[in-house]
Enzyme design. Sequence first.
Site, short mmCIF file in Angstrom:
data_model
loop_
_atom_site.label_atom_id
_atom_site.label_comp_id
_atom_site.label_asym_id
_atom_site.label_seq_id
_atom_site.Cartn_x
_atom_site.Cartn_y
_atom_site.Cartn_z
N ASP A 1 1.00 31.39 64.42
CA ASP A 1 1.18 30.10 63.59
C ASP A 1 0.36 28.96 63.95
OD1 ASP A 1 2.61 27.63 62.43
OD2 ASP A 1 4.06 28.95 61.88
N ARG B 1 20.01 38.51 56.05
CA ARG B 1 19.94 39.64 55.20
C ARG B 1 18.39 39.99 54.76
NH1 ARG B 1 16.61 37.84 50.84
NH2 ARG B 1 17.68 37.45 48.96
N ALA C 1 11.63 29.20 60.06
CA ALA C 1 12.98 29.46 60.45
C ALA C 1 13.38 31.15 60.11
CB ALA C 1 13.79 28.88 59.02
N LYS D 1 2.49 32.24 44.29
CA LYS D 1 2.65 31.94 45.99
C LYS D 1 2.37 33.33 46.59
CE LYS D 1 6.07 30.24 49.06
NZ LYS D 1 7.39 31.17 49.22
N LYS E 1 23.98 34.17 44.39
CA LYS E 1 23.49 33.21 45.24
C LYS E 1 22.71 32.25 44.64
CE LYS E 1 20.12 34.10 48.18
NZ LYS E 1 19.32 34.56 49.43
N GLY F 1 5.31 35.94 50.22
CA GLY F 1 5.16 35.77 48.84
C GLY F 1 5.97 35.85 47.71
N ASP F 2 6.65 34.77 47.29
CA ASP F 2 7.98 35.32 46.64
C ASP F 2 8.08 34.31 45.56
OD1 ASP F 2 8.59 33.07 48.18
OD2 ASP F 2 10.13 33.69 49.20
N GLU G 1 16.97 28.80 42.33
CA GLU G 1 16.83 30.07 41.93
C GLU G 1 18.58 30.43 41.83
OE1 GLU G 1 12.69 32.11 43.11
OE2 GLU G 1 14.40 32.05 44.58
N ARG H 1 15.85 37.21 38.89
CA ARG H 1 16.56 35.91 39.14
C ARG H 1 15.97 35.02 38.28
NH1 ARG H 1 14.61 35.28 45.33
NH2 ARG H 1 12.39 35.61 44.88
N1 LIG Z 1 11.53 37.89 50.87
C1 LIG Z 1 12.60 37.18 51.00
O1 LIG Z 1 13.78 37.93 50.66
C2 LIG Z 1 12.38 35.95 51.48
C3 LIG Z 1 13.78 35.46 51.96
C4 LIG Z 1 13.61 34.08 52.80
C5 LIG Z 1 12.54 33.40 52.71
N2 LIG Z 1 11.39 34.05 52.16
C6 LIG Z 1 10.01 33.35 52.17
O2 LIG Z 1 9.56 33.56 53.76
C7 LIG Z 1 8.69 32.17 54.05
C8 LIG Z 1 9.33 31.73 55.13
O3 LIG Z 1 10.34 31.03 55.31
P1 LIG Z 1 10.70 30.23 56.37
O4 LIG Z 1 12.30 29.64 55.84
O5 LIG Z 1 10.43 30.60 57.58
O6 LIG Z 1 9.66 28.81 56.20
P2 LIG Z 1 9.42 27.55 57.20
O7 LIG Z 1 8.70 26.85 56.49
O8 LIG Z 1 10.38 27.30 58.05
O9 LIG Z 1 8.18 28.42 58.13
C9 LIG Z 1 6.90 28.93 57.70
C10 LIG Z 1 5.86 28.71 58.84
O10 LIG Z 1 4.59 29.22 58.42
C11 LIG Z 1 3.61 28.67 58.97
N3 LIG Z 1 2.37 28.76 58.36
C12 LIG Z 1 1.74 28.43 57.15
N4 LIG Z 1 0.51 28.96 56.94
C13 LIG Z 1 0.34 30.01 57.81
C14 LIG Z 1 -0.72 30.78 58.28
N5 LIG Z 1 -1.96 30.63 57.24
N6 LIG Z 1 -0.51 31.42 59.28
C15 LIG Z 1 0.45 31.74 59.88
N7 LIG Z 1 1.57 30.74 59.73
C16 LIG Z 1 1.74 29.75 58.75
C17 LIG Z 1 4.06 27.15 59.14
O11 LIG Z 1 3.52 26.52 59.95
C18 LIG Z 1 5.42 27.27 59.23
O12 LIG Z 1 5.88 27.38 60.56
C19 LIG Z 1 8.83 31.35 52.95
O13 LIG Z 1 7.59 31.38 51.92
C20 LIG Z 1 10.14 31.95 52.04
O14 LIG Z 1 9.87 31.42 50.55
C21 LIG Z 1 11.46 35.27 51.64
#
Ligand SMILES: NC(=O)c1ccc[n+]([C@@H]2O[C@H](COP(=O)([O-])OP(=O)(O)OC[C@H]3O[C@@H](n4cnc5c(N)ncnc54)[C@H](O)[C@@H]3O)[C@@H](O)[C@H]2O)c1
Length: 351
Positions: free
Chosen positions: A161, A112, A139, A231, A69, A226-227, A56, A45
């Site tokens: 969390d 998804r 989320a 990170k 997207k 980790g994406d 992205e 991407r």
């Molecule tokens: N791989 C994929 O396809 C994909 C798709 C969507 C999101 N993501 C990634 O998933 C991650 C989560 O997204 P989200 O929308 O839920 O984010 P978010 O910010 O809503 O939630 C992240 C949560 O992680 C918690 N957190 C932080 N450090 C922590 C730790 N050491 N131990 C436990 N919890 C901890 C925070 O308190 C928070 O509640 C993001 O990094 C996002 O980029 C990846």
Amino acid sequence: MTQFIGVSEMSKLVRKVGVLDFLRDLAGYIEEDFRRWPLFEKAARVASHSKVGVIELMPTSDGALYGFKYVNGHPGNTATGKLTVTGFGVLADVATGYPMLITEMTLLTALRTAATSAMAARALARRDSKVMAMIGAGAQSEFQVLAFKALLGIEEVRIYDPDRAAVQKFMANAQTFGLKVTRAETISEGVAGADIVTTATAVKGRAAVITPEMLSPGTHINAIGGDCPGKTELHADVLRMGKVFVEYPPQTRIEGEIQQVEPDFPVTELWQVLSGAAVGRAAKDEITIFDSVGFAVEDFSALRFVRDLTLARSTELDLIPEVANPKDLFGPLLRTAPARVVRPDTDRISA
Ligand SMILES: NC(=O)c1ccc[n+]([C@@H]2O[C@H](COP(=O)([O-])OP(=O)(O)OC[C@H]3O[C@@H](n4cnc5c(N)ncnc54)[C@H](O)[C@@H]3O)[C@@H](O)[C@H]2O)c1
């Protein structure tokens, strides 16, 4: 006219189909597309990084349909009441280049991602998996555990969390689906003996949320947080404890957990496991790791799925001019009626 699915319409659609059925059926579309992987146009991407996050673009095509997207990742957003990840997407007809569908993809990305995680785990985790540790209650978290319930029959979830309000929110949401949910006081407590460990934390940095001594033989790790370059969530030694599976190596080597290890670190592409060309889990006590970053084909499948669910109805946008003479774009400009938005009769949504 171009179909438009906004947030409220997407929510109604998911409720009408049922969230578990939606996740199960969406996983079916994603798996179907992974099985025909070589057909797709693929590229890592296009990412625009800033100090606080990333924006992205994720395009792909199977030759008949084209999808892309727009998505962001801003881990600091929740501190100001905004979502970490938002998105929208487009599905277009390759034959004409006309956009067919524009849809919200904030909800759809969570759906998804969860469907992809569970689809991968169905191929890689132990078949008797019943207990899942969910690290990160943000989320994405409820979507994740519900997909694992729908596709693998997960019965028990341990949630960790550091944000206790997020844990409470998660417990209230997940318990309504009949899952046994317990709060873990530490990551180690949540992970100990769990069949599946999902990490979905959002820290822009080299976190080692999971370390080798936490893991038991036979665990499947679903690492989605980790994406991005710089990170990560897994200690590098965790990657050496088992077999690592990825979506698209050129993108994952830049963005995934494997950015921490040597450039030729051995990985298996998930599509090869799903199509029978490569072995997934080879033994009950093996550790399997899905190093997920999210790939354009998953969004394409989600767009295709939503298009099929809403073919008979939706809001229509006058995004592309309807012209009597395709060589006369200018003339109608002076005559065109005000923009037309046809509101849907949402009760007509059919699964
Ligand atoms: N791989 C994929 O396809 C994909 C798709 C969507 C999101 N993501 C990634 O998933 C991650 C989560 O997204 P989200 O929308 O839920 O984010 P978010 O910010 O809503 O939630 C992240 C949560 O992680 C918690 N957190 C932080 N450090 C922590 C730790 N050491 N131990 C436990 N919890 C901890 C925070 O308190 C928070 O509640 C993001 O990094 C996002 O980029 C990846």
